[in-house]
Design an enzyme around this catalytic site. Structure first.
Site, PDB file in Angstrom:
ATOM      1  N   LEU A  12      -3.935  28.367  -7.197  1.00 54.57           N
ATOM      2  CA  LEU A  12      -4.652  28.392  -8.474  1.00 54.57           C
ATOM      3  C   LEU A  12      -4.729  29.808  -9.027  1.00 54.57           C
ATOM      4  O   LEU A  12      -5.299  30.689  -8.399  1.00 54.57           O
ATOM      5  CB  LEU A  12      -6.070  27.839  -8.308  1.00 54.57           C
ATOM      6  CG  LEU A  12      -6.189  26.458  -7.653  1.00 54.57           C
ATOM      7  CD1 LEU A  12      -7.619  25.945  -7.802  1.00 54.57           C
ATOM      8  CD2 LEU A  12      -5.195  25.476  -8.245  1.00 54.57           C
ATOM      9  N   ARG A  19     -13.770  39.210 -15.779  1.00 58.97           N
ATOM     10  CA  ARG A  19     -14.433  40.409 -15.272  1.00 58.97           C
ATOM     11  C   ARG A  19     -13.479  41.591 -15.061  1.00 58.97           C
ATOM     12  O   ARG A  19     -13.905  42.700 -14.796  1.00 58.97           O
ATOM     13  CB  ARG A  19     -15.190  40.080 -13.977  1.00 58.97           C
ATOM     14  CG  ARG A  19     -16.480  39.333 -14.247  1.00 58.97           C
ATOM     15  CD  ARG A  19     -17.139  38.859 -12.970  1.00 58.97           C
ATOM     16  NE  ARG A  19     -16.408  37.743 -12.373  1.00 58.97           N
ATOM     17  CZ  ARG A  19     -16.646  37.275 -11.155  1.00 58.97           C
ATOM     18  NH1 ARG A  19     -17.585  37.821 -10.407  1.00 58.97           N
ATOM     19  NH2 ARG A  19     -15.961  36.260 -10.680  1.00 58.97           N
ATOM     20  N   THR A  86     -11.756  24.464 -11.133  1.00 58.88           N
ATOM     21  CA  THR A  86     -10.753  24.512 -10.063  1.00 58.88           C
ATOM     22  C   THR A  86     -10.200  23.122  -9.741  1.00 58.88           C
ATOM     23  O   THR A  86      -9.023  22.987  -9.399  1.00 58.88           O
ATOM     24  CB  THR A  86     -11.356  25.153  -8.793  1.00 58.88           C
ATOM     25  OG1 THR A  86     -12.613  24.517  -8.514  1.00 58.88           O
ATOM     26  CG2 THR A  86     -11.604  26.639  -8.976  1.00 58.88           C
ATOM     27  N   ASP A 110      -6.126  34.779  -6.310  1.00 61.86           N
ATOM     28  CA  ASP A 110      -6.716  36.119  -6.345  1.00 61.86           C
ATOM     29  C   ASP A 110      -7.217  36.565  -4.973  1.00 61.86           C
ATOM     30  O   ASP A 110      -8.108  37.388  -4.864  1.00 61.86           O
ATOM     31  CB  ASP A 110      -7.846  36.174  -7.389  1.00 61.86           C
ATOM     32  CG  ASP A 110      -8.971  35.193  -7.100  1.00 61.86           C
ATOM     33  OD1 ASP A 110      -8.861  34.404  -6.139  1.00 61.86           O
ATOM     34  OD2 ASP A 110      -9.978  35.214  -7.835  1.00 61.86           O
ATOM     35  N   ASN A 177     -17.921  29.047   1.432  1.00 68.42           N
ATOM     36  CA  ASN A 177     -16.576  28.536   1.183  1.00 68.42           C
ATOM     37  C   ASN A 177     -15.663  29.639   0.656  1.00 68.42           C
ATOM     38  O   ASN A 177     -15.832  30.077  -0.474  1.00 68.42           O
ATOM     39  CB  ASN A 177     -16.684  27.407   0.137  1.00 68.42           C
ATOM     40  CG  ASN A 177     -15.329  26.963  -0.370  1.00 68.42           C
ATOM     41  OD1 ASN A 177     -14.348  26.961   0.372  1.00 68.42           O
ATOM     42  ND2 ASN A 177     -15.276  26.576  -1.645  1.00 68.42           N
TER      43      ASN A 177
HETATM   44  C1  UD1 Z   1     -14.780  29.253  -6.120  1.00 66.08           C
HETATM   45  C2  UD1 Z   1     -15.367  28.060  -5.389  1.00 66.08           C
HETATM   46  C3  UD1 Z   1     -16.492  28.529  -4.487  1.00 66.08           C
HETATM   47  C4  UD1 Z   1     -15.963  29.561  -3.526  1.00 66.08           C
HETATM   48  C5  UD1 Z   1     -15.307  30.715  -4.278  1.00 66.08           C
HETATM   49  C6  UD1 Z   1     -14.598  31.615  -3.313  1.00 66.08           C
HETATM   50  C7  UD1 Z   1     -15.139  26.139  -6.872  1.00 66.08           C
HETATM   51  C8  UD1 Z   1     -15.820  25.232  -7.824  1.00 66.08           C
HETATM   52  N1  UD1 Z   1     -15.874  27.111  -6.342  1.00 66.08           N
HETATM   53  O1  UD1 Z   1     -15.762  29.784  -6.948  1.00 66.08           O
HETATM   54  O2  UD1 Z   1     -17.039  27.436  -3.752  1.00 66.08           O
HETATM   55  O3  UD1 Z   1     -17.019  30.075  -2.725  1.00 66.08           O
HETATM   56  O4  UD1 Z   1     -14.306  30.212  -5.185  1.00 66.08           O
HETATM   57  O5  UD1 Z   1     -14.101  32.743  -3.953  1.00 66.08           O
HETATM   58  O6  UD1 Z   1     -13.952  25.957  -6.621  1.00 66.08           O
HETATM   59  N2  UD1 Z   1      -8.993  28.755 -11.499  1.00 66.08           N
HETATM   60  C9  UD1 Z   1      -8.038  28.052 -12.214  1.00 66.08           C
HETATM   61  N3  UD1 Z   1      -8.439  27.216 -13.218  1.00 66.08           N
HETATM   62  C10 UD1 Z   1      -9.739  27.037 -13.539  1.00 66.08           C
HETATM   63  C11 UD1 Z   1     -10.703  27.756 -12.808  1.00 66.08           C
HETATM   64  C12 UD1 Z   1     -10.304  28.602 -11.793  1.00 66.08           C
HETATM   65  O7  UD1 Z   1      -6.842  28.190 -11.968  1.00 66.08           O
HETATM   66  O8  UD1 Z   1     -10.006  26.244 -14.455  1.00 66.08           O
HETATM   67  C13 UD1 Z   1      -8.563  29.640 -10.420  1.00 66.08           C
HETATM   68  C14 UD1 Z   1      -8.905  31.079 -10.687  1.00 66.08           C
HETATM   69  O9  UD1 Z   1      -7.818  31.743 -11.329  1.00 66.08           O
HETATM   70  C15 UD1 Z   1      -9.131  31.637  -9.304  1.00 66.08           C
HETATM   71  C16 UD1 Z   1      -9.610  30.451  -8.511  1.00 66.08           C
HETATM   72  O10 UD1 Z   1      -9.243  29.310  -9.244  1.00 66.08           O
HETATM   73  O11 UD1 Z   1      -7.925  32.124  -8.730  1.00 66.08           O
HETATM   74  C17 UD1 Z   1     -11.119  30.471  -8.273  1.00 66.08           C
HETATM   75  O12 UD1 Z   1     -11.793  30.417  -9.504  1.00 66.08           O
HETATM   76  P1  UD1 Z   1     -13.157  31.193  -9.738  1.00 66.08           P
HETATM   77  O13 UD1 Z   1     -13.620  30.887 -11.105  1.00 66.08           O
HETATM   78  O14 UD1 Z   1     -12.990  32.607  -9.368  1.00 66.08           O
HETATM   79  O15 UD1 Z   1     -14.094  30.420  -8.689  1.00 66.08           O
HETATM   80  P2  UD1 Z   1     -15.453  30.936  -8.083  1.00 66.08           P
HETATM   81  O16 UD1 Z   1     -16.519  30.802  -9.088  1.00 66.08           O
HETATM   82  O17 UD1 Z   1     -15.251  32.237  -7.454  1.00 66.08           O
HETATM   83 CA    CA Z   2     -13.429  33.922  -7.446  1.00 65.02          CA
END
Ligand code: UD1
Ligand code: CA
Length: 493
Positions: A12, A19, A86, A110, A177
């Site tokens: 993903l 940020r 996600t 990331d 997680n």
């Molecule tokens: C997510 C997890 C959280 C975990 C954390 C670890 C979920 C709902 N939550 O939160 O439980 O502790 O990661 O770092 O999954 N992304 C997409 N499309 C989207 C949203 C996100 O591709 O619509 C990708 C982002 O680019 C990123 C990753 O998914 O690489 C995580 O997304 P992010 O928004 O950073 O999740 P967290 O809020 O950190």
């Molecule tokens: Ca994150």
């Protein structure tokens, strides 16, 4: 689930990375000279997955290019036009996995320091425990920002709750997680269809798949104990810089373990794709970037900037050199203060000394250019000697032209070679010569203004000037004095 089950992966990387405050997609930001997205893909490549989907949001073409030669067998770029969470991101990859049956590894793009060993042990755990879903977990004294792992009194995972949706009791949970899962395809894709945006962010959470699997009586396994640094994500530039420092010290440690000496490790910069041979010594303030490769027994004295440059064995790079796209053969010596530009090829035992600039220049074995020269678009044969102040005049304002110099040629100091021009083997070029026509083998070539001499001239000059010393009045007085002087006297001053 047997070991031979197909392994696929979904990465993903569509999040905008708000940020980072950047116009560039987060996964294109570089760590040790490599885009972030390359790291998880490189770790994945070690597992030889049969299929990988990379979910991207914007700058899809750039991300595709950055991901291209990551060594993955079947990489599919999936665009998630709107970031709805996600879970939604994984759903976007569903069509790319429509005909896939096996285990899907899910990871976030990331998380650059993830190691192949950790991915492998997650898959191993999953298969050993014949689980439907396996996730990595970590324990942090301060779990702020992470989803919390919720377990029942028997220790079985019942779900993941995001911080924004958690109760006070759930917020106190320190097991979190990191976002690394393996799920059987027949568990994953149906569960994704059941996700609802009934949470604080109004998104489809991938983490809800865990709760759905638990409630559906699926077997859930966990893997604990990976190093927190390894599973940390990059969300800000400060985190990127911290990760750069971690990665850099890992790289330095790795090369030290492989037999490389660093005189001042904290001041060295090494790119992730650089290689260094054993018994090479790297001095302070050295930057090794891109696909630079150093052979064995080399010495880089210090303050050097080498990009995509290849050194053979026992090459000595003296203080303060810059090289880009250069190839230097065994036992050559470069610098101090040399600049090797792209297309430079130095043969064995070549010496290139201070204030020498080379570009598209091939110097044969044993050739020397020890001081002050510009050598561009040229070929210089073995054992030739290029004197100080030599210039290949390669540019006519429109085109570049080549200079070809044979073997054992002696080029006197302050020579200009006006290209295109060829100087054959064993030629002597007298100092100060401007070579404009080809010179045949074995000849002497000289072009100089004839020298004139006037015996006793110095004494006469001094006597003449001593007789009429130059007055040094104040500026105004000087002008007035000049006006008073007759024309003849003025001429003699
Ligand atoms: C997510 C997890 C959280 C975990 C954390 C670890 C979920 C709902 N939550 O939160 O439980 O502790 O990661 O770092 O999954 N992304 C997409 N499309 C989207 C949203 C996100 O591709 O619509 C990708 C982002 O680019 C990123 C990753 O998914 O690489 C995580 O997304 P992010 O928004 O950073 O999740 P967290 O809020 O950190
Ligand atoms: Ca994150």
């Amino acid at each position: 689930m047997s070991d031979s089950a197909a392994l696929g992966a979904i990465v993903l990387a569509a999040g905008l990375g708000t940020r980072m405050r950047s116009r560039r997609a987060k996964v294109l930001h570089e760590l040790a000279g490599r885009p972030l997205v390359r790291y998880p893909l490189a770790a994945l490549a070690g597992l030889r997955p049969t299929r990988v989907a990379l979910v991207v949001g914007h700058q899809a073409d750039d991300v595709r290019r950055a991901a291209a030669d990551a060594g993955l067998h079947d990489l599919r770029i999936v665009v998630q036009a709107e970031q709805k969470g996600t879970g939604h991101a994984v759903l976007c990859a569903a069509s790319a996995f429509a005909d896939f049956a096996g285990d899907a590894l899910l990871l976030y793009g990331d998380v650059p320091l993830i190691r192949v060993a950790t991915l492998r042990s997650l898959v191993d755990t999953h298969r050993r425990e014949q689980a439907d879903l396996t996730l990595a977990t970590m324990c942090f004294p301060d779990p702020t920002g992470y989803g919390r792992i919720v377990r029942d009194p028997d220790g079985r995972v019942t779900g993941i709750v995001e911080e924004r949706d958690a109760t006070d009791a759930e917020r106190a949970i320190t097991e979190v997680n990191p976002g690394l899962y393996v799920v059987r395809s027949e568990t994953l894709f149906p569960a994704l269809g059941e996700l609802r945006p009934d949470n604080a962010q109004g998104e489809l959470y991938l983490t809800d798949v865990v709760g759905l699997a638990a409630r559906g009586g699926r077997r859930i396994a966990t893997l604990t104990g990976a190093a927190p640094d390894e599973l940390a994500g990059v969300n800000t530039r400060a985190e990127l810089a911290r990760m750069e420092a971690i990665l850099k010290s890992e790289l330095v440690e790795r090369w030290m373990a492989a037999g490389v000496t660093f005189e001042d490790p904290p001041t060295v910069y090494i790119g992730a794709e650089v290689t260094i041979g054993p018994d090479t010594v790297i001095g302070p303030n050295v930057q090794l970037r891109g696909k630079t490769r150093l052979g064995a027994g080399c010495r880089v004295d210090g303050t050097a900037y080498l990009v995509d440059t290849v050194l053979g064995d026992r090459v000595h790079v003296l203080f303060a050199c810059v090289a880009e796209g250069a190839e230097v053969a065994d036992d050559a010596r470069v610098g101090p203060f040399a600049r090797l530009r792209p297309g430079t090829r130095l043969g064995e035992h070549v010496h290139v000394g201070n204030f020498v600039e080379t570009k598209q220049a091939a110097l044969g074995a044993g050739a020397k250019a020890n001081h002050h020269a510009y050598l561009g678009d040229c070929e210089i044969g073995p054992d030739s000697n290029v004197g100080a102040g030599t210039i290949t005049c390669n540019y006519d304002g429109f085109r570049k032209h080549r200079t070809t110099i044979g073997a054992r040629v002696f080029i006197g100091s302050d020579t200009q070679l006006v290209a295109p021009v060829t100087v054959a083997d064993d030629v002597y070029v007298g100092a100060g010569t401007t070579v404009t026509r080809d010179v045949p083998s074995g000849a002497l070539v000289v072009s100089r203004v004839p020298q004139r001499q006037i015996p006793g001239w110095t004494a006469q000059w001094r006597a003449r000037n001593a007789a009429a010393p130059a007055a040094k009045p104040k500026p105004r007085a000087k002008r007035a004095a000049r006006r008073r002087k007759p024309a003849r006297a003025r001429r003699r001053r």
